[in-house]
Design a protein around this motif. Structure first.
Motif, PDB file in Angstrom:
ATOM      1  N   UNK A  87      63.794  33.605  53.956  1.00 32.07           N
ATOM      2  CA  UNK A  87      63.175  34.435  55.007  1.00 32.07           C
ATOM      3  C   UNK A  87      64.251  35.056  55.906  1.00 32.07           C
ATOM      4  N   UNK A  88      65.237  34.273  56.281  1.00 32.37           N
ATOM      5  CA  UNK A  88      66.298  34.786  57.157  1.00 32.37           C
ATOM      6  C   UNK A  88      67.115  35.873  56.452  1.00 32.37           C
ATOM      7  N   UNK A  89      67.403  35.633  55.171  1.00 29.30           N
ATOM      8  CA  UNK A  89      68.176  36.621  54.400  1.00 29.30           C
ATOM      9  C   UNK A  89      67.424  37.954  54.323  1.00 29.30           C
ATOM     10  N   UNK A  90      66.136  37.870  53.993  1.00 30.69           N
ATOM     11  CA  UNK A  90      65.334  39.086  53.847  1.00 30.69           C
ATOM     12  C   UNK A  90      65.112  39.769  55.197  1.00 30.69           C
ATOM     13  N   UNK A  91      64.844  38.956  56.217  1.00 30.76           N
ATOM     14  CA  UNK A  91      64.567  39.523  57.546  1.00 30.76           C
ATOM     15  C   UNK A  91      65.787  40.275  58.060  1.00 30.76           C
ATOM     16  N   UNK A  92      66.939  39.649  57.906  1.00 31.33           N
ATOM     17  CA  UNK A  92      68.170  40.271  58.373  1.00 31.33           C
ATOM     18  C   UNK A  92      68.432  41.594  57.650  1.00 31.33           C
ATOM     19  N   UNK A  93      68.128  41.616  56.353  1.00 32.91           N
ATOM     20  CA  UNK A  93      68.411  42.805  55.540  1.00 32.91           C
ATOM     21  C   UNK A  93      67.388  43.919  55.768  1.00 32.91           C
ATOM     22  N   UNK A  94      66.111  43.544  55.753  1.00 32.61           N
ATOM     23  CA  UNK A  94      65.060  44.572  55.737  1.00 32.61           C
ATOM     24  C   UNK A  94      64.443  44.860  57.103  1.00 32.61           C
ATOM     25  N   UNK A  95      64.685  44.004  58.093  1.00 36.89           N
ATOM     26  CA  UNK A  95      64.157  44.275  59.435  1.00 36.89           C
ATOM     27  C   UNK A  95      65.306  44.585  60.397  1.00 36.89           C
ATOM     28  N   UNK A  96      66.271  43.670  60.498  1.00 39.99           N
ATOM     29  CA  UNK A  96      67.312  43.866  61.516  1.00 39.99           C
ATOM     30  C   UNK A  96      68.133  45.123  61.271  1.00 39.99           C
ATOM     31  N   UNK A  97      68.656  45.256  60.057  1.00 38.31           N
ATOM     32  CA  UNK A  97      69.569  46.385  59.806  1.00 38.31           C
ATOM     33  C   UNK A  97      68.910  47.740  60.056  1.00 38.31           C
ATOM     34  N   UNK A  98      67.706  47.991  59.516  1.00 43.28           N
ATOM     35  CA  UNK A  98      67.077  49.292  59.825  1.00 43.28           C
ATOM     36  C   UNK A  98      66.803  49.464  61.322  1.00 43.28           C
ATOM     37  N   UNK A 120      68.213  48.066  64.027  1.00 42.55           N
ATOM     38  CA  UNK A 120      69.439  48.271  64.808  1.00 42.55           C
ATOM     39  C   UNK A 120      69.994  49.677  64.533  1.00 42.55           C
ATOM     40  N   UNK A 121      69.815  50.132  63.304  1.00 43.53           N
ATOM     41  CA  UNK A 121      70.256  51.492  62.970  1.00 43.53           C
ATOM     42  C   UNK A 121      69.439  52.535  63.742  1.00 43.53           C
ATOM     43  N   UNK A 122      68.128  52.309  63.809  1.00 44.46           N
ATOM     44  CA  UNK A 122      67.271  53.268  64.524  1.00 44.46           C
ATOM     45  C   UNK A 122      67.651  53.393  65.988  1.00 44.46           C
ATOM     46  N   UNK A 123      68.009  52.247  66.593  1.00 41.63           N
ATOM     47  CA  UNK A 123      68.251  52.250  68.027  1.00 41.63           C
ATOM     48  C   UNK A 123      69.692  52.619  68.362  1.00 41.63           C
ATOM     49  N   UNK A 124      70.644  52.033  67.629  1.00 41.19           N
ATOM     50  CA  UNK A 124      72.054  52.240  67.986  1.00 41.19           C
ATOM     51  C   UNK A 124      72.842  53.062  66.971  1.00 41.19           C
ATOM     52  N   UNK A 125      72.433  52.993  65.718  1.00 39.33           N
ATOM     53  CA  UNK A 125      73.288  53.509  64.643  1.00 39.33           C
ATOM     54  C   UNK A 125      73.094  54.982  64.343  1.00 39.33           C
ATOM     55  N   UNK A 126      72.412  55.697  65.242  1.00 41.75           N
ATOM     56  CA  UNK A 126      72.194  57.116  64.996  1.00 41.75           C
ATOM     57  C   UNK A 126      70.834  57.410  64.394  1.00 41.75           C
ATOM     58  N   UNK A 127      69.970  56.405  64.341  1.00 38.10           N
ATOM     59  CA  UNK A 127      68.621  56.592  63.803  1.00 38.10           C
ATOM     60  C   UNK A 127      67.679  57.189  64.841  1.00 38.10           C
ATOM     61  N   UNK A 128      66.392  57.223  64.485  1.00 33.58           N
ATOM     62  CA  UNK A 128      65.463  58.070  65.246  1.00 33.58           C
ATOM     63  C   UNK A 128      65.118  57.579  66.650  1.00 33.58           C
ATOM     64  N   UNK A 129      65.090  56.243  66.908  1.00 40.72           N
ATOM     65  CA  UNK A 129      64.678  55.793  68.246  1.00 40.72           C
ATOM     66  C   UNK A 129      65.715  56.177  69.290  1.00 40.72           C
ATOM     67  N   UNK A 130      66.999  55.939  68.964  1.00 45.00           N
ATOM     68  CA  UNK A 130      68.054  56.289  69.909  1.00 45.00           C
ATOM     69  C   UNK A 130      68.308  57.785  69.963  1.00 45.00           C
ATOM     70  N   UNK A 131      68.465  58.392  68.783  1.00 43.72           N
ATOM     71  CA  UNK A 131      68.937  59.782  68.732  1.00 43.72           C
ATOM     72  C   UNK A 131      67.838  60.805  68.979  1.00 43.72           C
ATOM     73  N   UNK A 132      66.588  60.501  68.549  1.00 39.38           N
ATOM     74  CA  UNK A 132      65.541  61.524  68.675  1.00 39.38           C
ATOM     75  C   UNK A 132      64.563  61.275  69.812  1.00 39.38           C
TER      76      UNK A 132
END
Lengths: 450, 112
Positions: A167-178, A180-192
């Motif tokens: 569960x931790x492996x999958x959560x980190x890969x499929x929830x955290x990474x996207x 964190x990308x949306x908010x900080x990594x140039x994804x839609x929540x932060x950038x748009x």
């Protein structure tokens, strides 16, 4: 007559000079791209911050949670945090950093260009231009570690270890990474959208909090809950853990300035003030309602305050952080107190502290943010000078969108992952194993010999 | 021969031990126990949730004595362990069939 030749002469000279200047600038730019000029002060502070944030998980969070469970489950609970530190440290290097902070693909995820940290040496991230990108990698790794570890408080005392690891492996890969990308990594929540989240209110706390709620509902209650009393087995461990969290949080929040100047100092002051005010708020609330202030209340309040000040730390004034802290103390105490009415078994109150505290912090950031504290606010919010208090209700809308998006994505995502994990290996420990305790049934060891 | 089992409040242990030593009593076994009588328990608070804790910590003293000494010891414990408030505990006096000292194999009063 003299003027013409001069100007004629001047023109080519000017061209030569400007061409030469351009060439020099181009060379400088090329050199900068090849070997960015790092600020040693920023680098030193970020190295320190990275160590502080890792200390939040091991031993901070491990002890905070470990003390709250019963004697027979303390090792399994320590293991949750410790194992996350080990697992995600490795996956972050292999692919996690790249998916989160690699060049954006459609506003949704980072690409594979930093897999195995290839191409990181000798560069700086655009998000942290004055420090080596290698340092940004490890700083962000410590955030990726603590977030899934926070969820472990909800499923303590009943989740099978193999299911936990998956569960931790999958959560980190499929929830955290996207996310964190949306908010900080140039994804839609932060950038748009332009929502503000200084150090991870949505990415770390709301995400782990909503996932904790879904996990508690899906897993079901511990055997005997709530009829049987399940008091904490060692509150001193919990208090030591909460104190390490408090100190480590300076790396989390002041480190999120990604520099060692005044912004970091302001975030530091706000973090300390928020934690302290929330401890006072929680203690006051329980003193009024239950008649006695408790040590566990003080520790829980401080953590709730740290959660709530996280998105606001670099955007608000110290006086605002007192209001945010007091509100977090009162609101999170109330949320935790009324939990039994809802019937789910969030064993160590991840929902009441992280989901509720994180949401409160995100919304209050929309109230108290001001460009007097952080001049980047107009850029980050796509044109607003501050929050509701400063006449910009629009920021509140942005904050709400970020919060709701996080709820929906992490709630639905966690549910799907739980179904998937349960299909591969059962989530719940068999009832006899749960009664025996996870230390013996999952790990064949006991914490305290007698 | 008698066996005395006394359940007392934990903070009274030192006083009781010293008073018994003054009476010439040379050995005792104690254990930390939990229980309740008419005193009932207390409530504990964890994050707004109240738990009623029924079992309170007590000390159990076990003594093995000759008959006359047992009467005296029971009197001493009653006097010293008393606070006058509910929860002071109880003393049980039981007959003993035999005592064996493991080191020597002696039986009966010699083994006390």
């Amino acid at each position: 007559m003299l003027d013409l030749p001069v100007s004629r002469r001047r023109a080519p000279l000017a061209s030569i000079v400007s061409a030469a200047l351009l060439a020099t600038a181009a060379t400088a730019l090329a050199e900068e791209a090849a070997a960015p000029k790092f600020d040693t002060g920023d680098t030193a502070w970020m190295l320190t911050s990275s160590a502080l944030v890792l200390m939040m998980t091991i031993p901070g969070l491990a002890l905070f949670y470990g003390g709250l469970v019963r004697t027979k489950n303390v090792l399994s609970t320590l293991m949750h945090s410790f194992f996350c530190a080990a697992l995600i440290s490795v996956t972050w290097v292999l692919y996690g950093y790249s998916l989160t902070f690699g060049p954006d693909v459609g506003g949704v995820i980072g690409n594979a260009s930093f897999f195995g940290l290839s191409g990181v040496l000798g560069t700086a991230s655009a998000l942290a231009p004055t420090i080596p990108q290698m340092l940004f990698v490890i700083y962000q790794a410590t955030f990726a570690i603590i977030t899934p570890a926070l969820i472990s408080g909800t499923f303590a005392e009943r989740l099978r270890f193999p299911a936990f690891a998956l569960y931790m492996l999958l959560w980190s890969t499929f929830i955290y990474s996207p996310l964190a990308h949306w908010v900080w990594g140039g994804g839609w929540i932060g950038a748009q959208i332009g929502a503000l989240d200084f150090a991870g209110g949505t990415v770390v706390h709301i995400s782990s909090g909503i996932s904790a709620l879904v996990t508690a509902l899906y897993l079901g209650k511990r055997v005997g809950y709530p009829e049987t009393a399940m008091p904490p087995h060692n509150l001193p461990l919990t208090v030591v853990g909460a104190s390490l969290l408090w100190v480590g949080w300076f790396g989390f929040n002041a480190g999120s300035a990604v520099s060692s100047g005044e912004l970091a100092a302001t975030a530091f002051v706000n973090t300390n003030t928020g934690a302290a005010s929330a401890a006072l708020g929680w203690l006051a609330a329980e003193w009024i309602r239950a008649g006695k202030p408790t040590m566990l209340g003080g520790a829980s309040g401080a953590v709730a305050g740290l959660v709530a000040i996280t998105p606001a730390a670099g955007f608000v004034t110290p006086l605002a952080s007192i209001v945010i802290g007091l509100a977090a103390g009162f609101v999170c105490y109330t949320a935790v107190s009324i939990k039994p009415r809802f019937g789910y078994d969030d064993a160590l109150d991840v929902v009441g502290v992280h989901m509720v505290g994180g949401t409160l912090g995100a919304l209050l950031t929309g109230v108290f943010a001001t460009k007097d504290v952080n001049s980047a606010i107009p850029t980050l919010t796509l044109g607003l000078d501050g929050g509701l208090l400063y006449g910009h209700p629009g920021l509140m809308t942005k904050q709400l969108i970020a919060v709701v998006a996080t709820y929906v994505f992490c709630g639905v995502g966690s549910y799907l992952l739980l179904v998937l994990v349960n299909a591969i290996t059962p989530l719940r420990a068999p009832i006899d194993d749960e009664r025996m305790g996870l230390d013996l049934s999952q790990h064949s060891e006991t914490a305290y010999s007698s | 021969m008698k066996k005395i089992e006394a359940i007392i409040k934990p903070f009274k242990l030192d006083e009781v031990k010293e008073a018994l030593a003054k009476e010439g009593i040379q050995g005792m076994t104690i254990s930390e126990v939990k229980g309740f009588g008419r005193q009932k328990g207390h409530t504990e608070l964890y994050r707004g949730a109240e738990y009623v804790v029924d079992f309170l910590p007590k000390i159990k003293i076990e003594l093995l004595l000759q008959n006359e000494q047992a009467t005296k010891a029971a009197e001493v414990i009653t006097l010293v362990a008393r606070t006058g408030r509910i929860g002071d505990g109880k003393i049980f006096v039981l007959p003993v069939e035999d005592v064996i000292r493991i080191r020597t194999g002696e039986h009966g009063e010699q083994a006390i």
